[in-house]
Structure formats: structure tokens, C-alpha cells
Design an enzyme around this catalytic site. Structure first.
Site, PDB file in Angstrom:
ATOM      1  N   HIS A  49     -14.077  -0.595   0.027  1.00 20.11           N
ATOM      2  CA  HIS A  49     -13.829   1.070  -0.267  1.00 20.11           C
ATOM      3  C   HIS A  49     -12.382   1.438  -1.085  1.00 20.11           C
ATOM      4  CE1 HIS A  49     -10.842   2.272   3.011  1.00 20.11           C
ATOM      5  NE2 HIS A  49     -10.989   1.143   3.223  1.00 20.11           N
TER       6      HIS A  49
ATOM      7  N   CYS B 144      -2.834   5.109   7.039  1.00 28.97           N
ATOM      8  CA  CYS B 144      -3.269   4.497   8.330  1.00 28.97           C
ATOM      9  C   CYS B 144      -2.098   4.551   9.418  1.00 28.97           C
ATOM     10  CB  CYS B 144      -3.049   2.877   8.281  1.00 28.97           C
ATOM     11  SG  CYS B 144      -4.535   2.371   7.269  1.00 28.97           S
TER      12      CYS B 144
ATOM     13  N   GLN C 156      -5.128  -3.935  -2.226  1.00 29.73           N
ATOM     14  CA  GLN C 156      -4.256  -2.899  -2.956  1.00 29.73           C
ATOM     15  C   GLN C 156      -4.358  -3.539  -4.405  1.00 29.73           C
ATOM     16  OE1 GLN C 156      -3.921   0.278  -2.723  1.00 29.73           O
ATOM     17  NE2 GLN C 156      -3.955   0.710  -0.481  1.00 29.73           N
TER      18      GLN C 156
ATOM     19  N   ASN D 251       0.835  -1.077  -0.035  1.00 30.86           N
ATOM     20  CA  ASN D 251      -0.027  -0.015   0.007  1.00 30.86           C
ATOM     21  C   ASN D 251       0.820   1.272  -0.150  1.00 30.86           C
ATOM     22  OD1 ASN D 251       0.678  -1.012   2.482  1.00 30.86           O
ATOM     23  ND2 ASN D 251      -0.592   0.511   3.591  1.00 30.86           N
TER      24      ASN D 251
END
Lengths: 402, 386
Positions: free
Chosen positions: B205, B328, B182, B153
Site C-alpha cells: 500500500h 502509526c 519507504q 518513514n
């Protein structure tokens, strides 16, 4: 495309003579029926095998996918063809053996020369092809008796044919080669399995279901329709007779003592089924009963229920354990549908403590105060009949959402 | 002057597709009944749920009964890793993962370590890719789980998951889980018989679906211990009333993602090359972390001796939204574990910027971004560049 035809080996032929021709004819018709979408198939039959001509790769894939579901086929093999020319034959042998290059295998070449004008004899062809193939594959070693792969070469008059793959079929006998029976189809796990096993023995089926609205819901009926439709996957259409059973069930509930009401219910179902069986010219009734599963499936119960008719009642699951039945249901794809939780007429008025050893005379005595015959007649007359597989596609109300 | 907002943080989250939003609304309005109920409305929403499940199963080439709807990537990863580990202790207690996993994987294995499992981490090279030789060396007969990210990611490195799967299956009885959050909808991905992964995590999402939706899919029925206990929904493997609108919306987003994958990949690759070419002109002021082989939708780079936050704020003045290495971890002050693992020059560790593309990005957006990053670099690094 290298593929020319599919060779089909027949399943067991327990009866000989003219029945054998019937067997072959049935199998051919069932294959035509199962692959109706492919248009007209060219099928050639011989005493011991059958050939389906292949038009293109797509058709070939559909056949290879579908043939293992059709009863009466022991095994089948895709057959490739090439010119009667040693170079072309070597090339084709390599193309076919390429599909086996991932495993360690034993192998041999088997040659049959129908066209005796071909310059090389069988041994010569065998030697040349073997000598061409072997050095190209590290994973192959020669074994003459029981090799893993047998590359079969046939030099016929028109072309050379080759095959190496033997795909197992479903076994059993072609549906329809052993007459017709009426399957008592509830929504449960057992009865579709019983139907499947009879189809495997060549029996054509119609199905009967008892429907008790408003006590049982439309959902439970839909579930049975799905099950009937599932069974048609094994190569035959099925008619489903849906019996309006509410009146009879209500009368039993009112007039018969509750500890034998279950026995009477089953007896009435069997009477109705027997009338339908007679109308449709079926020879036997098939049930999913298995000994000792529930109160109605003790030997005493079965005897009391069976007393209403002389028609053979076939119970292919009688000695099976529940887990074995579930395993078959999972394999044939009916389990997921069967376990959907909708009440059916077998469970709707089940008494708290049904007699596991009902006495026939007692049951007959309790039934004698009510007139069931008219109701049975009416139920048979008012039945609804559905035919599966359903031809038209239902409109998809969820399409926009997905 | 009003500037357009250019959203280039699609690896953090995406804007849902209009069609997906319509589905979500329609399902909430018409099929709100609990799919576990046996009344007609319940039966109908269950039917819809099953259709959604079948669609996802078709895309991944597995069976519907092996597709679970979850609340997202984190839950899917937690469930897979903890569930597969606890369910297979009879085979061993050794687990392999990589040092550049998402926290939802790393925290799961740390939890397992406390329970007595033995965890080993595979290293990555400067390109962020594991070594298959190291995998071969570390995998053991008692390895029960290998978990690996398909696409990283933070910098887009693609792991050779299919080759890794072959090794895992040949050398052990371990289950092979991939975190495809991803990669799904960006790279071709499906169960590949015995040869591929055994278990896949997908998040809604990240593919223009909704937050709070995810999938955990298996190649076949596997031995694992669920930890969401209750009413036995999702085949008893993930209890809790199923969020039908989320599930159906995810199924639709997944279909669109796969159908449009090739055309988007082509666009993304072109944009990535464009931006890369522009950044390369800044010489050793900019270090590009993503390699040309990495995933097309992510481009990570770093500016010498500049904090990522400074660049983000500067770009924002020009309407450009990007993130530091990952959303994150962007609020943490320490260097990301992925950047640490890549072993890059100290001067570049603090300034990692991630640009990530999505379906709503246009070529004009990319042109505006290039203009903005050039201006920002000139402003902040002018003395070095001149």
C-alpha cells in the site's frame, strides 16, 4: 570492444581417430543449435580446441551465459585481441587483469610467439608485460608453477591475443555423439534426471510417456511436456511420444490379480516402449529406476519386467540414493516441476500390496488369458508426438493482470 | 467555497493505481480458486500466482522461490526478524538494529529480548543516519541478525545499507535485513549478490497497491523458523491460503513503481526543493528535519512551539492533508522515538509535520500547499514573523 573470440577446450575424448572428428562436428552443431538466435556463428575448429568469433559485447554475454550448459566442453575462455604493439599489449593486459583486482592471487604471464618477425622474443615480451602489470596490483604475486591466474599472450600473424579466465564447462560428451535412446519419462523426479545423465554421456534422446485419461489429468501431461522441454536446455531437441494407455491399464486391472498387476503394467509399458524404440531407430531404452525405491524396483521385479525384451535397458540412477537424485534434479531445474502433485499412470491403479518378488512364470501365466498385443499395437499407432523446444510463444493470458 | 483536497500523506498510505484496482477486480472474479487446489481452476490461479512471484523476483534480482507474499510490512518485518533470530540461535544470540526503526521492528526485537536475545541499538546523528564506525564497533562474531530501515518513514533519512551490508558480511555470519517499505519504488533496490542485503521487506500500500499486501524476499535460501504454521503454503514458510488478488496486484504495483521511479523521483526532488526554499524564508520559526540528502518523497519540518496537531487542523481548512511524524504513532501524545533520537531543540519536538508525495500529486497541488502553509504560519505565528 576488446573481445575477439571464445576459445573452447573439448571434454573427454574417450574414442580416438575418426570418432574424434565426429565428436568435434557434433559439438559444433550443438553450439550452433543452442545459439540459433544469435544468427550464423563463425566457428573454427582445430584438433584440440574450437574458436567462436565474437561480433559484439551482447553476443559475447549470451555465449558466456549459455556455453556452461553444453555437454562436451571442458572449459572455455574469452579471448581479447589488440595490435601487435607493446604499448597496446600492456594496456590490454591491464584491462584484463582489472577483473581480478578484488582477490589475493598468484599470477604469471605466459607468452607464445607464432609470428617470429615480432621484434621482442617470448621472454622479452613476458618480462615487459609482467613488469608493467605487477606494480599496479597489490593483490598479485608471481608464482611460476600452478598460479591462480595465467595471463596467456599469443603474438599471432594478424594480432596479439590474450586471455586469463578459464570458465568450467559442463563436461561430458556432445549430445548425439553416442547414438539415440528412448527415455521413459514419467512426471516424477527420477526420469528427467536419468535423461539428463544420459545426455551428458552424449546420448540423443526421444521420450515416451504413458497417458491414461480420464484417470490422469491434462495437468499431469502438461507437467511431462514441461519436463521434456526443460531437458532441451542441454543442447538438443527432444520428441515426446505420448501413448494412450487407458485401455491396456483397464484390461490389466480386470484380468490380472492385483498383487502382480503392477509388474504386468510395467511389462506392457516396456513392450510399447520397445516398439516405439524400433520405429525411431533408437538403440536403447532409458529409465529412472533406482534399486529398492519402490516395489517395482527390486532385482526380482526388474528381472520379471525386463523379460519382455532383449533391448539394452539403461538405468543410470540404479545405485543412486533418493537425496542425490533430488540434488541433481534441483541443479538441472526439473525438481520444482516434478513435485507438482498430479497422479500419473504409474500410480493410478497401484495395488495395495504389490509383490516385491514376483515370479516370472506366474506373471506370464496370468497374462496369457488376455490378448494384449492388439491393444499394444493400437496404443503405438495412436500415439501423439510433440517436439520440443516449442518454437512459437504461447499467448500470455495473464499479461494484462501483471 | 469548495476546496480541492490535496493529499500529501503518501508515506502513510497511497491511493491504488487504477490499473492495479482493475487487476484486483479481475483476479477476484476470474481466478478466485484456491491456488493450492489441484483442479484446473486451482492450477490456473497457482500459475498466475507464480507469474506474479516471478515478476517480483525479477525486480529484486532473486529467484521466485525466495519471494513470499505476506499481509504487509508489519508481517514481513515480524517474520524476518523473529524467524531469522529463532532459526539461527546456534550461531549466537546478538542482534543489532537502530533506534529509529518502525514499531514492527522494535516490538519484534523487544519480544526477542524477553526470549533471551541480546539487542543493541545503533544511534543516529542529527541527520538521522547511522555511523558505519559504530556498526563496525558493535558487530560481533555472534551477531546473528542486523535489521535496518532503508529510508526512515518520519523524516526520510537514507541509511547506507549497501556499505553496512559489506561490513556485516565481512565481520559476522549475521543475516542482514532491510525494511524497504519507504524506499522500494523510490530508490534503486535489488539484491546485489553476496554484497548487498539478505532479506527485504516491501509493503503494497505504499506503492499504490493495496493495504494488506506485502512481500518478504530473500537473496537465497536461509535458515529461519516460520511462525505462521498450517497448510504449508508459500514453500512451508508462511502458511495460510495465499491472497492471490493481493499478490498479483502488488506485483503489478511493484512493476509500475519501478518503471516510473526515475521520472517520479525527479518530480519529488523538485517539489521538495521548492517547499524547502519557501520554508527557509521563515527563518528560525521553522526547523527542517529532512536533509537535502534524504529521500525525495518525504519532507519533515517542525514549527517552533507549535503542536503538530494544530498545524494539521489549520492546513485542513485549506484542503491540505498532511500528517505528524508518522501515521502509526500520530495518535500518541508523547514525542516520537525518531524525533527523540535526532536530538533536536526542545522547542521543535512537538510540531513535526510530514509532507509526503505520491504518484497522484501534481505541481498545482504543491503550489496550493505552499500557499496554504504560508497562510497558516502567518496566522499562527504572525507575531513572530512580523
Amino acid at each position: 570492444m576488446i573481445w575477439k573470440e571464445i576459445l573452447i577446450r573439448y571434454g573427454e575424448l574417450s574414442t580416438k581417430g575418426r570418432n574424434k572428428m565426429d565428436f568435434i562436428r557434433r559439438l559444433r552443431e550443438n553450439i550452433r543449435y543452442a545459439f540459433a538466435d544469435l544468427g550464423h556463428l563463425h566457428i573454427r575448429t582445430e584438433r584440440d580446441r574450437m574458436f567462436i568469433a565474437i561480433q559484439d559485447e551482447a553476443q559475447m554475454n549470451v555465449l558466456v551465459e549459455g556455453l556452461p550448459k553444453i555437454f562436451g566442453i571442458q572449459s572455455f575462455s574469452p579471448v581479447a585481441a589488440c595490435d601487435k604493439d607493446m604499448d597496446a599489449m600492456k594496456q590490454l593486459a591491464i584491462t584484463i587483469m582489472d577483473t581480478f583486482k578484488h582477490e589475493q592471487l598468484t599470477f604469471k604471464v605466459e607468452v607464445k610467439r607464432t609470428d617470429k618477425t615480432f621484434p621482442l622474443d617470448s621472454h622479452g615480451i613476458q618480462r615487459e608485460i609482467g613488469a608493467h602489470v605487477l606494480p599496479q596490483y597489490q593483490n598479485l604475486s608471481v608464482k611460476v608453477k600452478h598460479p591462480d591466474v595465467e595471463l596467456r599472450v599469443e603474438v599471432r600473424h594478424d594480432s596479439t591475443y590474450m586471455m586469463a579466465q578459464v570458465i568450467p564447462g559442463a563436461g561430458g560428451m556432445p549430445v548425439g555423439s553416442n547414438g539415440k535412446s528412448l527415455l521413459m519419462l514419467s512426471g516424477g523426479i527420477d526420469s528427467p534426471v536419468a535423461g539428463y545423465l544420459m545426455m551428458k554421456r552424449g546420448v540423443r534422446l526421444e521420450a515416451i510417456h504413458f497417458f491414461s485419461p480420464p484417470y490422469t489429468s491434462q495437468n499431469s501431461l502438461e507437467k511431462v511436456k514441461v519436463l521434456a522441454n526443460e531437458l532441451t536446455k542441454f543442447g538438443a531437441s527432444i520428441r515426446l511420444h505420448v501413448i494412450p494407455f487407458t485401455e491396456i491399464q483397464v484390461l490389466i486391472k480386470e484380468k490380472v490379480p492385483s498383487n502382480v498387476s503392477m509388474t504386468t503394467t510395467r511389462r506392457m509399458m516396456l513392450k510399447v516402449a520397445d516398439k516405439v524404440r524400433e520405429e525411431i531407430n533408437a538403440l536403447a531404452i532409458v529409465t529412472g529406476e533406482s534399486l529398492g525405491q519402490v516395489a517395482s524396483q527390486t532385482l526380482e521385479s526388474l528381472t520379471a519386467i525386463n523379460a519382455v525384451t532383449n533391448t539394452p535397458i539403461l538405468r543410470p540412477l540404479i545405485s543412486n540414493d533418493k537425496l542425490d537424485i533430488i540434488e541433481i534434479a534441483e541443479k538441472i531445474g526439473t525438481y520444482e516441476t516434478s513435485i507438482q502433485p498430479f497422479e500419473d499412470c504409474c500410480t493410478i491403479f497401484t495395488p495395495a500390496s504389490p509383490k516385491t518378488k514376483p515370479k516370472l512364470e506366474k506373471v506370464e501365466h496370468y497374462e496369457s488369458f488376455s490378448d494384449f498385443d492388439d491393444l499394444i499395437e493400437r496404443a503405438v499407432t495412436n500415439r501423439e508426438v510433440y517436439i520440443f523446444p516449442k518454437k512459437e510463444q504461447p499467448t500470455d493470458k495473464f499479461a494484462d493482470l501483471l | 467555497m469548495k476546496v480541492n483536497t490535496i493529499y500529501l500523506d503518501n508515506s502513510a498510505t497511497t491511493k491504488p493505481y487504477k490499473e492495479v484496482m482493475q487487476t484486483f477486480m479481475a483476479v477476484n472474479e476470474q481466478y478466485y480458486a484456491n491456488p493450492a487446489s489441484i483442479h484446473a481452476m486451482g492450477v490456473e490461479s497457482n500459475e498466475l500466482l507464480m507469474r506474479a512471484r516471478e515478476q517480483v523476483a525479477d525486480i529484486l534480482k532473486t529467484e521466485a522461490k525466495n519471494v513470499l507474499f505476506t499481509s504487509g510490512g508489519t508481517e514481513s518485518n515480524n517474520t524476518a526478524i523473529i524467524g531469522l533470530a529463532r532459526g539461527n540461535t546456534h550461531k549466537g544470540k546478538h542482534i543489532l538494529t537502530t533506534e529509529i526503526e518502525h514499531p514492527s521492528v522494535l516490538e519484534s526485537v523487544k519480544q526477542l529480548e524477553k526470549e533471551g536475545f541480546e539487542i543493541e541499538y545503533l544511534h543516529v546523528n542529527a541527520q538521522g543516519v547511522i555511523s558505519l564506525d559504530e556498526l563496525k564497533a558493535k558487530i560481533r562474531k555472534d551477531t546473528i541478525l542486523v535489521s535496518m530501515m532503508h529510508v526512515n518513514n518520519e523524516m526520510g533519512a537514507i541509511q547506507p545499507v549497501f556499505e553496512a551490508a559489506t561490513i556485516v558480511h565481512a565481520e559476522s555470519r549475521a543475516a542482514f535485513h532491510i525494511d524497504a517499505v519507504q524506499s522500494f519504488g523510490k530508490l534503486p533496490l535489488a539484491f546485489n549478490g553476496e554484497e548487498g542485503p539478505d532479506c527485504i521487506t516491501i509493503s503494497g500500500h505504499k506503492i499504490h497497491g493495496f493495504k494488506g499486501s506485502g512481500v518478504l524476499a530473500f537473496r537465497k535460501k536461509m535458515q529461519w523458523q516460520p511462525y505462521a504454521l498450517g497448510g504449508g503454503q508459500e514453500f512451508g514458510l508462511r502458511s495460510g491460503t495465499v491472497a492471490v488478488p493481493q499478490a498479483v496486484a502488488l506485483s503489478k504495483a511493484a512493476r509500475i513503481a519501478v518503471e516510473t521511479m526515475n521520472e517520479r523521483a525527479e518530480k519529488y526532488r523538485k517539489w521538495q526543493q521548492q517547499i524547502r526554499a519557501e520554508l527557509e524564508q521563515f527563518g528560525d520559526v521553522v526547523h527542517i528535519l529532512s536533509t537535502p540528502e534524504s529521500a525525495a518523497h518525504i519532507l519533515s519540518f517542525s514549527v517552533r512551539d507549535l503542536k503538530g496537531e494544530v498545524i494539521i487542523n489549520a492546513l485542513q481548512k485549506y484542503g491540505v492533508i498532511v500528517s505528524t511524524s508518522s501515521a502509526c504513532s500520530s495518535k500518541q501524545t508523547k514525542t516520537s522515538h525518531v524525533v527523540e533520537a535526532l536530538n533536536i531543540d526542545e522547542h521543535f519536538k512537538k510540531g513535526v509535520i510530514r509532507v509526503s508525495f505520491g504518484a497522484h500529486v501534481t505541481s498545482e497541488d504543491i503550489a496550493q500547499f505552499i500557499l496554504a502553509i504560508k497562510k497558516v504560519l502567518m496566522e499562527l505565528k504572525g507575531e513572530l514573523l512580523l
